[in-house]
Design a protein around this motif. Structure first.
Motif, PDB file in Angstrom:
ATOM      1  N   UNK A   1      14.697  62.184  42.266  1.00 14.19           N
ATOM      2  CA  UNK A   1      13.584  63.191  41.456  1.00 14.19           C
ATOM      3  C   UNK A   1      13.822  62.945  39.813  1.00 14.19           C
ATOM      4  N   UNK A   2      12.644  62.331  39.138  1.00 12.98           N
ATOM      5  CA  UNK A   2      12.985  61.945  37.246  1.00 12.98           C
ATOM      6  C   UNK A   2      13.580  63.306  36.723  1.00 12.98           C
ATOM      7  N   UNK A   3      14.759  62.714  36.125  1.00 10.86           N
ATOM      8  CA  UNK A   3      15.177  63.717  34.885  1.00 10.86           C
ATOM      9  C   UNK A   3      13.985  64.531  34.240  1.00 10.86           C
ATOM     10  N   UNK A   4      14.306  65.832  34.519  1.00 15.42           N
ATOM     11  CA  UNK A   4      13.582  66.281  32.830  1.00 15.42           C
ATOM     12  C   UNK A   4      14.405  66.730  32.056  1.00 15.42           C
ATOM     13  N   UNK A   5      13.830  66.404  30.761  1.00 16.58           N
ATOM     14  CA  UNK A   5      14.340  66.348  29.447  1.00 16.58           C
ATOM     15  C   UNK A   5      13.931  67.714  28.746  1.00 16.58           C
ATOM     16  N   UNK A   6      14.919  68.637  28.855  1.00 15.44           N
ATOM     17  CA  UNK A   6      14.748  69.560  27.482  1.00 15.44           C
ATOM     18  C   UNK A   6      14.461  69.537  26.420  1.00 15.44           C
ATOM     19  N   UNK A   7      16.634  68.782  26.438  1.00 16.44           N
ATOM     20  CA  UNK A   7      17.264  68.657  25.362  1.00 16.44           C
ATOM     21  C   UNK A   7      17.756  67.436  25.070  1.00 16.44           C
ATOM     22  N   UNK A   8      16.897  66.132  25.225  1.00 12.91           N
ATOM     23  CA  UNK A   8      16.837  65.013  25.031  1.00 12.91           C
ATOM     24  C   UNK A   8      17.288  64.379  24.303  1.00 12.91           C
ATOM     25  N   UNK A   9      16.780  64.827  23.019  1.00 14.56           N
ATOM     26  CA  UNK A   9      16.684  64.632  21.953  1.00 14.56           C
ATOM     27  C   UNK A   9      19.202  64.082  21.448  1.00 14.56           C
ATOM     28  N   UNK A  10      19.441  65.658  21.850  1.00 16.31           N
ATOM     29  CA  UNK A  10      21.103  65.466  21.418  1.00 16.31           C
ATOM     30  C   UNK A  10      22.046  64.441  22.700  1.00 16.31           C
ATOM     31  N   UNK A  11      20.805  64.924  23.872  1.00 13.93           N
ATOM     32  CA  UNK A  11      21.311  64.195  24.718  1.00 13.93           C
ATOM     33  C   UNK A  11      21.918  62.304  25.090  1.00 13.93           C
ATOM     34  N   UNK A  12      21.039  62.137  24.212  1.00 10.16           N
ATOM     35  CA  UNK A  12      20.386  60.293  23.969  1.00 10.16           C
ATOM     36  C   UNK A  12      21.540  60.253  22.688  1.00 10.16           C
ATOM     37  N   UNK A  13      21.932  61.021  21.912  1.00 13.66           N
ATOM     38  CA  UNK A  13      22.332  60.992  20.435  1.00 13.66           C
ATOM     39  C   UNK A  13      23.949  60.673  21.113  1.00 13.66           C
ATOM     40  N   UNK A  14      24.054  61.932  21.475  1.00 12.10           N
ATOM     41  CA  UNK A  14      25.528  61.812  22.321  1.00 12.10           C
ATOM     42  C   UNK A  14      26.090  60.709  23.218  1.00 12.10           C
ATOM     43  N   UNK A  15      24.887  60.371  23.723  1.00 11.66           N
ATOM     44  CA  UNK A  15      25.645  58.708  25.014  1.00 11.66           C
ATOM     45  C   UNK A  15      25.980  57.906  23.384  1.00 11.66           C
ATOM     46  N   UNK A  16      25.011  57.478  22.983  1.00  7.72           N
ATOM     47  CA  UNK A  16      24.728  56.548  21.256  1.00  7.72           C
ATOM     48  C   UNK A  16      25.937  56.466  20.705  1.00  7.72           C
ATOM     49  N   UNK A  17      26.297  57.705  20.834  1.00 10.75           N
ATOM     50  CA  UNK A  17      27.855  57.990  19.687  1.00 10.75           C
ATOM     51  C   UNK A  17      28.957  57.558  20.954  1.00 10.75           C
ATOM     52  N   UNK A  18      29.077  58.115  22.233  1.00  9.25           N
ATOM     53  CA  UNK A  18      30.038  57.364  23.035  1.00  9.25           C
ATOM     54  C   UNK A  18      30.022  56.126  22.881  1.00  9.25           C
ATOM     55  N   UNK A  19      29.258  55.472  23.070  1.00 12.91           N
ATOM     56  CA  UNK A  19      29.000  54.102  23.754  1.00 12.91           C
ATOM     57  C   UNK A  19      29.517  53.300  22.401  1.00 12.91           C
ATOM     58  N   UNK A  20      29.131  53.347  21.034  1.00 18.49           N
ATOM     59  CA  UNK A  20      29.694  52.846  19.672  1.00 18.49           C
ATOM     60  C   UNK A  20      31.131  52.900  20.218  1.00 18.49           C
ATOM     61  N   UNK A  21      31.658  54.399  19.997  1.00 16.93           N
ATOM     62  CA  UNK A  21      33.382  54.442  20.587  1.00 16.93           C
ATOM     63  C   UNK A  21      33.636  53.524  21.599  1.00 16.93           C
ATOM     64  N   UNK A  22      33.128  53.490  22.104  1.00 13.40           N
ATOM     65  CA  UNK A  22      34.240  53.537  23.485  1.00 13.40           C
ATOM     66  C   UNK A  22      34.135  51.367  22.984  1.00 13.40           C
ATOM     67  N   UNK A  23      32.394  50.621  22.164  1.00 11.92           N
ATOM     68  CA  UNK A  23      32.839  49.829  22.566  1.00 11.92           C
ATOM     69  C   UNK A  23      33.818  49.763  21.124  1.00 11.92           C
TER      70      UNK A  23
END
Length: 58
Positions: free
Chosen positions: A20-42
């Motif tokens: 089922x397609x994901x529902x994005x209620x608080x998508x802004x924070x999730x995307x920001x957190x994903x980006x921060x984790x990506x940068x930290x891992x790289x």
């Protein structure tokens, strides 16, 4: 007795269900957190790679 047309829903084929397609209620924070984790891992991989290279060369 005929079973034609007795099904209420279409016959499912295959064992896996479609996602089922994901529902994005608080998508802004999730995307920001994903980006921060990506940068930290790289960054950690780059620092580790440089440290390993310096250790092997020196």
């Amino acid at each position: 007795m005929s079973l034609i047309g007795s099904r209420q829903r279409p016959l499912q084929r295959g064992a896996t269900r479609r996602r089922q397609p994901r529902r994005r209620s608080s998508g802004g924070f999730d995307r920001w957190l994903d980006r921060a984790v990506d940068i930290a891992v790289i960054t950690a991989l780059a620092v580790g790679g440089v440290a390993l290279l310096l250790h092997l060369l020196l």
